[in-house]
Scaffold this motif. Structure first.
Motif, PDB file in Angstrom:
ATOM      1  N   ASP A 181      46.182  23.807  54.725  1.00 44.63           N
ATOM      2  CA  ASP A 181      46.007  25.059  53.980  1.00 44.63           C
ATOM      3  C   ASP A 181      44.864  25.883  54.573  1.00 44.63           C
ATOM      4  OD1 ASP A 181      48.019  24.328  52.232  1.00 44.63           O
ATOM      5  OD2 ASP A 181      46.666  23.686  50.629  1.00 44.63           O
ATOM      6  N   GLU A 182      43.747  25.207  54.869  1.00 36.57           N
ATOM      7  CA  GLU A 182      42.598  25.898  55.462  1.00 36.57           C
ATOM      8  C   GLU A 182      42.945  26.454  56.840  1.00 36.57           C
ATOM      9  OE1 GLU A 182      39.475  26.477  54.310  1.00 36.57           O
ATOM     10  OE2 GLU A 182      39.779  25.528  52.349  1.00 36.57           O
ATOM     11  N   ALA A 183      43.715  25.675  57.625  1.00 36.92           N
ATOM     12  CA  ALA A 183      44.121  26.129  58.955  1.00 36.92           C
ATOM     13  C   ALA A 183      44.991  27.372  58.870  1.00 36.92           C
ATOM     14  CB  ALA A 183      44.862  25.007  59.677  1.00 36.92           C
ATOM     15  N   ILE A 184      45.919  27.383  57.941  1.00 35.29           N
ATOM     16  CA  ILE A 184      46.790  28.539  57.759  1.00 35.29           C
ATOM     17  C   ILE A 184      45.978  29.759  57.331  1.00 35.29           C
ATOM     18  CG2 ILE A 184      48.607  29.467  56.258  1.00 35.29           C
ATOM     19  CD1 ILE A 184      49.935  26.667  56.437  1.00 35.29           C
ATOM     20  N   ASP A 185      45.000  29.551  56.447  1.00 38.87           N
ATOM     21  CA  ASP A 185      44.131  30.655  56.030  1.00 38.87           C
ATOM     22  C   ASP A 185      43.351  31.212  57.226  1.00 38.87           C
ATOM     23  OD1 ASP A 185      44.978  30.455  53.434  1.00 38.87           O
ATOM     24  OD2 ASP A 185      43.215  29.343  52.728  1.00 38.87           O
ATOM     25  N   PHE A 186      42.872  30.328  58.095  1.00 35.53           N
ATOM     26  CA  PHE A 186      42.125  30.770  59.272  1.00 35.53           C
ATOM     27  C   PHE A 186      43.017  31.621  60.180  1.00 35.53           C
ATOM     28  CE2 PHE A 186      40.934  30.240  63.709  1.00 35.53           C
ATOM     29  CZ  PHE A 186      39.593  30.584  63.702  1.00 35.53           C
ATOM     30  N   ILE A 187      44.247  31.172  60.401  1.00 38.92           N
ATOM     31  CA  ILE A 187      45.174  31.921  61.257  1.00 38.92           C
ATOM     32  C   ILE A 187      45.493  33.286  60.645  1.00 38.92           C
ATOM     33  CG2 ILE A 187      47.504  31.932  62.237  1.00 38.92           C
ATOM     34  CD1 ILE A 187      47.265  28.849  62.370  1.00 38.92           C
ATOM     35  N   ASP A 188      45.738  33.305  59.348  1.00 43.14           N
ATOM     36  CA  ASP A 188      45.978  34.579  58.657  1.00 43.14           C
ATOM     37  C   ASP A 188      44.809  35.542  58.865  1.00 43.14           C
ATOM     38  OD1 ASP A 188      48.479  34.860  57.410  1.00 43.14           O
ATOM     39  OD2 ASP A 188      47.927  33.475  55.813  1.00 43.14           O
ATOM     40  N   LYS A 189      43.619  35.025  58.714  1.00 47.55           N
ATOM     41  CA  LYS A 189      42.410  35.842  58.776  1.00 47.55           C
ATOM     42  C   LYS A 189      42.179  36.412  60.170  1.00 47.55           C
ATOM     43  CE  LYS A 189      37.380  35.354  58.057  1.00 47.55           C
ATOM     44  NZ  LYS A 189      36.316  34.376  57.670  1.00 47.55           N
ATOM     45  N   LYS A 244      53.927  29.095  60.327  1.00 47.22           N
ATOM     46  CA  LYS A 244      53.005  30.213  60.110  1.00 47.22           C
ATOM     47  C   LYS A 244      52.772  30.989  61.409  1.00 47.22           C
ATOM     48  CE  LYS A 244      51.136  31.723  57.237  1.00 47.22           C
ATOM     49  NZ  LYS A 244      51.279  32.984  56.461  1.00 47.22           N
ATOM     50  N   VAL A 245      52.599  30.278  62.507  1.00 49.86           N
ATOM     51  CA  VAL A 245      52.416  30.938  63.799  1.00 49.86           C
ATOM     52  C   VAL A 245      53.621  31.806  64.135  1.00 49.86           C
ATOM     53  CG1 VAL A 245      52.229  30.513  66.285  1.00 49.86           C
ATOM     54  CG2 VAL A 245      50.812  29.203  64.686  1.00 49.86           C
ATOM     55  N   LYS A 246      54.801  31.276  63.868  1.00 51.97           N
ATOM     56  CA  LYS A 246      56.027  32.030  64.151  1.00 51.97           C
ATOM     57  C   LYS A 246      56.167  33.221  63.201  1.00 51.97           C
ATOM     58  CE  LYS A 246      59.549  29.906  65.714  1.00 51.97           C
ATOM     59  NZ  LYS A 246      60.742  29.044  65.962  1.00 51.97           N
ATOM     60  N   GLU A 247      55.887  33.004  61.940  1.00 46.53           N
ATOM     61  CA  GLU A 247      56.000  34.072  60.934  1.00 46.53           C
ATOM     62  C   GLU A 247      55.132  35.269  61.283  1.00 46.53           C
ATOM     63  OE1 GLU A 247      53.902  34.680  56.671  1.00 46.53           O
ATOM     64  OE2 GLU A 247      54.954  32.770  56.910  1.00 46.53           O
ATOM     65  N   LEU A 248      53.954  35.017  61.868  1.00 48.26           N
ATOM     66  CA  LEU A 248      53.026  36.094  62.194  1.00 48.26           C
ATOM     67  C   LEU A 248      53.300  36.730  63.561  1.00 48.26           C
ATOM     68  CD1 LEU A 248      49.674  34.531  60.913  1.00 48.26           C
ATOM     69  CD2 LEU A 248      51.098  36.246  59.779  1.00 48.26           C
ATOM     70  N   GLY A 249      54.349  36.294  64.233  1.00 53.48           N
ATOM     71  CA  GLY A 249      54.684  36.855  65.530  1.00 53.48           C
ATOM     72  C   GLY A 249      53.775  36.398  66.659  1.00 53.48           C
ATOM     73  N   LEU A 250      53.138  35.232  66.471  1.00 55.00           N
ATOM     74  CA  LEU A 250      52.179  34.736  67.456  1.00 55.00           C
ATOM     75  C   LEU A 250      52.741  33.598  68.304  1.00 55.00           C
ATOM     76  CD1 LEU A 250      49.056  34.549  65.094  1.00 55.00           C
ATOM     77  CD2 LEU A 250      49.658  36.400  66.656  1.00 55.00           C
ATOM     78  N   ASP A 251      54.000  33.278  68.110  1.00 58.78           N
ATOM     79  CA  ASP A 251      54.573  32.074  68.704  1.00 58.78           C
ATOM     80  C   ASP A 251      54.463  32.063  70.218  1.00 58.78           C
ATOM     81  OD1 ASP A 251      55.727  29.624  67.999  1.00 58.78           O
ATOM     82  OD2 ASP A 251      57.704  30.298  68.633  1.00 58.78           O
ATOM     83  N   GLU A 252      54.768  33.197  70.867  1.00 60.12           N
ATOM     84  CA  GLU A 252      54.789  33.234  72.325  1.00 60.12           C
ATOM     85  C   GLU A 252      53.415  33.513  72.925  1.00 60.12           C
ATOM     86  OE1 GLU A 252      57.843  35.796  73.698  1.00 60.12           O
ATOM     87  OE2 GLU A 252      59.462  34.636  72.785  1.00 60.12           O
ATOM     88  N   ASN A 253      52.408  33.568  72.081  1.00 56.26           N
ATOM     89  CA  ASN A 253      51.057  33.800  72.585  1.00 56.26           C
ATOM     90  C   ASN A 253      50.093  32.725  72.093  1.00 56.26           C
ATOM     91  OD1 ASN A 253      49.406  35.445  74.230  1.00 56.26           O
ATOM     92  ND2 ASN A 253      48.454  36.351  72.422  1.00 56.26           N
ATOM     93  N   THR A 254      50.641  31.568  71.736  1.00 57.13           N
ATOM     94  CA  THR A 254      49.811  30.510  71.170  1.00 57.13           C
ATOM     95  C   THR A 254      50.142  29.164  71.806  1.00 57.13           C
ATOM     96  OG1 THR A 254      49.689  31.679  69.048  1.00 57.13           O
ATOM     97  CG2 THR A 254      49.113  29.343  69.042  1.00 57.13           C
ATOM     98  N   TYR A 255      49.127  28.513  72.329  1.00 57.27           N
ATOM     99  CA  TYR A 255      49.240  27.147  72.839  1.00 57.27           C
ATOM    100  C   TYR A 255      48.895  26.190  71.696  1.00 57.27           C
ATOM    101  CZ  TYR A 255      49.252  28.919  77.670  1.00 57.27           C
ATOM    102  OH  TYR A 255      49.562  29.557  78.850  1.00 57.27           O
ATOM    103  N   VAL A 256      49.849  25.349  71.329  1.00 53.73           N
ATOM    104  CA  VAL A 256      49.611  24.356  70.290  1.00 53.73           C
ATOM    105  C   VAL A 256      49.638  22.972  70.929  1.00 53.73           C
ATOM    106  CG1 VAL A 256      50.342  23.423  68.066  1.00 53.73           C
ATOM    107  CG2 VAL A 256      50.719  25.847  68.581  1.00 53.73           C
TER     108      VAL A 256
END
Length: 469
Positions: free
Chosen positions: A185-193, A244-256
């Motif tokens: 939950d905290e990780a998702i909040d950080f990504i949102d922010k 969450k990464v995909k929902e925010l449109g960050l999928d192709e710009n994020t190394y997981v």
């Protein structure tokens, strides 16, 4: 005509937004589990633990099968954060405890990335400020090591977990069954922010370190037993993060990245996790203590469904991330890790590098290519390996070597047959590497020539770090 111009303008606006998402510096997320064994994922051969989300990461990215951490929690985190062997790190203590208090003079991944515009977040287990939940050094928490935001427990969950947000205590004796979801939950909040700027998120799960705990939603659901329940809950929350990464449109710009800090615990006749086909477990210098699962996913950057067996390690992540982000490494110290971005991006490259196995302060072995050479133990027999934590090494693995022992890991991944007599030239070559490591990095009670100092060190200030490109 006006309407057509409006439509065209809107399309151009949407295109500009899309470019903003994909043309900016990439994001990095490291998911770091605690004591998860080599075999404890479906894509690494688990027969009874279901990990569909992490398996999907592997099918959409790259799996590394010869990836190394350290054999114990604290040193593993020090290696990850600094790109250096823990014996080389500067420490804010006398250096005798196996869990380092990482000096503020060390440069972390977060401190490397901040000068090039990254937001930095740390969530979960820190374990670099002391290993007692009440007696840690607050000046060594993530807030002083380059992290803008942190939500953490200072150490392991051996008995209890207290939670801190940045520098403030927010919960005592937390219900451990809530931790995996709460951290996510905290990780998702950080990504949102921070979705509108490049970010680095270090998510260090407390589980599956014992005491094991799992939420009611996952309790009793895994064919892999209680331990399997814990892993399957982690997997579910990895899925939430990817969504969450995909929902925010960050999928192709994020190394997981998904990996573990060391092998599984062997506890009183049973494994808390599984390292097959490797031998040994956490605290040992066998492959099962050091070799961990590693997956990296970055659509469009990391080729999907690929595997690498190159000898790689957590110490490689700092220089690799710096290269991808266009950040500068510190030039006043030895960084042991290598830039492995070419390998991650699918470019053909063979690493001809040694990897050194340190069990706490004791140099125990070296691997180069398919060969692994174990050193004889110190004359007083297993000073660190077997007298400190004997309960965590199975009796059949409590082997005290009186001579050099050589294994061919390509044909004997379980380290069962000593082939030193048949390969004296390999023994000599690898022993020379071990002699170099003793001199340069250190061994047992002797710090190496290029090890950083012990004792209190000044705060690091990142003013001299500038983008390299």
């Amino acid at each position: 005509m006006i309407r057509a111009c409006v439509v065209v303008g809107y399309i151009l606006f949407l295109s500009a937004c899309s470019l903003k998402k994909t043309d900016s510096k990439p994001n990095f997320i490291i998911i770091f589990t605690d004591d998860q064994g080599y075999q404890d994922l479906g894509c690494f051969g688990s027969p009874d633990i279901r990990t569909p989300n992490i398996d999907r990461m592997a099918s959409e990215g790259m799996k590394f099968t010869s990836f190394y951490a350290q054999t114990v929690c604290g040193p593993s985190r020090a290696a990850l954060m600094t790109g250096s062997y823990p014996m080389r790190n500067a420490r804010n203590d006398n250096g005798e405890a196996p869990h380092p208090k990482l000096s503020l003079s060390e440069v972390t991944i977060a401190e490397v990335l901040k000068p090039v515009g990254y937001a930095t977040g740390m969530i979960g287990k820190w374990d670099l400020a002391g290993h007692n939940p009440e007696k840690f050094n607050p000046d060594l928490l993530p807030a002083h090591q380059g992290f803008d935001d942190s939500f953490l427990t200072p150490t392991s969950n051996d008995s209890r977990v207290h939670l801190i947000r940045n520098k403030e205590l927010v919960a005592l004796n937390t219900d451990m069954s809530t931790l995996t979801r709460r951290y996510t939950d905290e990780a998702i909040d950080f990504i949102d922010k921070h979705q509108e700027q490049p970010f680095f998120l270090y998510l260090a799960h407390t589980m599956p370190h014992t005491k094991l705990a799992v939420s009611d939603e996952f309790k009793g659901k895994s064919a892999g037993g209680f331990y399997g329940d814990v892993i399957e809950e982690i997997d579910f929350n990895v899925g939430r993060l990817l969504d969450k990464v995909k929902e925010l449109g960050l999928d192709e710009n994020t190394y997981v990245i998904f990996t573990s800090d060391n092998g599984p615990w062997w506890i009183k006749g049973d494994h808390a996790g599984h390292a097959a086909p490797l031998r040994g477990a956490k605290t040992s210098a066998w492959e099962g203590g050091f070799r961990v699962p590693f997956i990296i996913r970055a659509p469009g950057n990391v080729p999907a469904g690929t595997t690498s067996d190159q000898v790689t390690a957590t110490i490689d992540l700092l220089p690799t991330i710096a290269e991808i982000a266009g950040a500068k490494l510190p030039s006043d110290r030895v960084i042991d890790g290598l830039d492995i971005s070419d390998i991650m991006h699918g470019n053909t490259k063979t690493l001809d590098r040694p990897y050194f196995y340190y069990a706490h302060q004791e140099l125990r072995a070296v691997r180069k290519g398919k060969w692994k050479l174990h050193l004889p133990h110190h004359p007083s027999s297993g000073l660190i390996n077997y007298t400190k934590w004997p309960v965590h090494i199975a009796p059949e693995d409590r082997v005290l070597f009186t001579k050099h022992v050589l294994y061919d890991l390509e044909n004997d991944i379980g380290e069962t047959t000593d082939v030193s007599a048949q390969n004296p030239e390999i023994v000599e070559e690898l022993n020379q590497l071990l002699d170099w490591a003793k001199k340069d990095i250190g061994d047992y009670e002797k710090r190496g020539e290029n090890a950083r100092p012990l004792g209190n060190e000044p705060y690091f200030t990142p003013n001299d770090l500038i983008p390299s490109k």
